[in-house]
Design an enzyme around this catalytic site. Sequence first.
Site, PDB file in Angstrom:
ATOM      1  N   HIS A 149       0.644  -1.522  -0.131  1.00  0.00           N
ATOM      2  CA  HIS A 149      -0.308   0.142  -0.271  1.00  0.00           C
ATOM      3  C   HIS A 149       0.660   1.473  -0.247  1.00  0.00           C
ATOM      4  CE1 HIS A 149      -3.371  -2.325   2.090  1.00  0.00           C
ATOM      5  NE2 HIS A 149      -3.892  -2.151   1.075  1.00  0.00           N
TER       6      HIS A 149
ATOM      7  N   LYS B 142     -15.456  -8.326   3.953  1.00  0.00           N
ATOM      8  CA  LYS B 142     -14.570  -8.465   4.344  1.00  0.00           C
ATOM      9  C   LYS B 142     -14.529  -8.325   6.078  1.00  0.00           C
ATOM     10  CE  LYS B 142     -11.236  -7.838   1.227  1.00  0.00           C
ATOM     11  NZ  LYS B 142      -9.690  -6.592   0.913  1.00  0.00           N
TER      12      LYS B 142
ATOM     13  N   ARG C 234      -1.317  -6.600  -8.739  1.00  0.00           N
ATOM     14  CA  ARG C 234      -0.432  -7.578  -8.349  1.00  0.00           C
ATOM     15  C   ARG C 234      -0.268  -8.864  -9.219  1.00  0.00           C
ATOM     16  NH1 ARG C 234      -2.132  -7.697  -2.311  1.00  0.00           N
ATOM     17  NH2 ARG C 234      -3.924  -7.965  -3.010  1.00  0.00           N
TER      18      ARG C 234
ATOM     19  N   SER D 261      -2.676  -7.617   2.675  1.00  0.00           N
ATOM     20  CA  SER D 261      -3.039  -7.393   4.563  1.00  0.00           C
ATOM     21  C   SER D 261      -4.055  -8.768   5.035  1.00  0.00           C
ATOM     22  CB  SER D 261      -4.270  -5.743   4.340  1.00  0.00           C
ATOM     23  OG  SER D 261      -3.608  -4.916   3.778  1.00  0.00           O
TER      24      SER D 261
HETATM   25  O1  PNS Z   1      -8.427  -3.117   0.069  1.00  0.00           O
HETATM   26  P1  PNS Z   1      -9.735  -3.473  -0.628  1.00  0.00           P
HETATM   27  O2  PNS Z   1     -10.621  -4.400   1.072  1.00  0.00           O
HETATM   28  O3  PNS Z   1      -9.834  -4.547  -1.831  1.00  0.00           O
HETATM   29  O4  PNS Z   1     -10.920  -2.356  -1.148  1.00  0.00           O
HETATM   30  C1  PNS Z   1     -12.010  -2.486  -1.540  1.00  0.00           C
HETATM   31  C2  PNS Z   1     -12.400  -0.990  -2.033  1.00  0.00           C
HETATM   32  C3  PNS Z   1     -12.868  -0.721   0.037  1.00  0.00           C
HETATM   33  C4  PNS Z   1     -11.207   0.429  -2.531  1.00  0.00           C
HETATM   34  C5  PNS Z   1     -13.980  -1.096  -2.301  1.00  0.00           C
HETATM   35  O5  PNS Z   1     -14.763  -2.684  -1.323  1.00  0.00           O
HETATM   36  C6  PNS Z   1     -15.010  -0.817  -2.902  1.00  0.00           C
HETATM   37  O6  PNS Z   1     -14.773   0.503  -3.738  1.00  0.00           O
HETATM   38  N1  PNS Z   1     -16.046  -0.106  -1.958  1.00  0.00           N
HETATM   39  C7  PNS Z   1     -17.029   1.519  -1.871  1.00  0.00           C
HETATM   40  C8  PNS Z   1     -18.064   0.807  -2.409  1.00  0.00           C
HETATM   41  C9  PNS Z   1     -18.422   0.974  -3.524  1.00  0.00           C
HETATM   42  O7  PNS Z   1     -18.396   2.842  -4.128  1.00  0.00           O
HETATM   43  N2  PNS Z   1     -19.077   0.149  -5.069  1.00  0.00           N
HETATM   44  C10 PNS Z   1     -19.790   0.444  -5.572  1.00  0.00           C
HETATM   45  C11 PNS Z   1     -19.171   1.009  -6.832  1.00  0.00           C
HETATM   46  S1  PNS Z   1     -17.695  -0.779  -7.322  1.00  0.00           S
END
Ligand code: PNS
Length: 165
Positions: A19, A43, A96, A133
């Site tokens: 990150h 999660k 990744r 993570s």
């Molecule tokens: O680190 P992560 O858990 O892979 O991050 C995922 C995250 C938080 C970026 C993703 O779940 C997200 O964008 N959540 C926001 C909710 C949202 O806007 N959803 C609709 C479009 S994808």
Amino acid sequence: MSSRIAVVPGSFDPPTLGHLDVIRRAAALYDQLHVLVVHNPGKEAMLPIAQRLSLLEQSIEEGDVEGDVTVASWSMGLLVDYATDVGAGVLVKGIRSQIDVAYETPMAIVNRHLAHVETVFLLPDPAHALVSSSLVRQVASLGGDVSPFVPAPVARFLDTGSRDI
Ligand code: PNS
């Protein structure tokens, strides 16, 4: 909405060296960067959002990150609503593997349709290509040493056992 302002969203539970690498490189590419802790309902969380914010702030401060970087959290709705609120036209994600590509591609397409926000993918430094993570959470929960995988403030925090609070 500016293509010079970007958001790096994620769960950051906890922040990893991968990150921090993406944040450092994105901060060099954009005029303003918002590092955004977003609750991912898919999660099970290890750390409260406030703790992740604090660890990110310390990691960025100690991590040789240059540029205009803001750390914030968002639980009020869509990620693109935050991006629109702060005038950001770009989301930056680290990729990744093919698994990340498959996971991120639908979100990138939906976010572009929702709000004309583009997603830019950065390839990781190979040193961090296998760090996640979820692996760090697993190693930490079993008492292993996570210091090779996380910024020093995160390693210090996980080492104290204060994560059980
Ligand atoms: O680190 P992560 O858990 O892979 O991050 C995922 C995250 C938080 C970026 C993703 O779940 C997200 O964008 N959540 C926001 C909710 C949202 O806007 N959803 C609709 C479009 S994808």
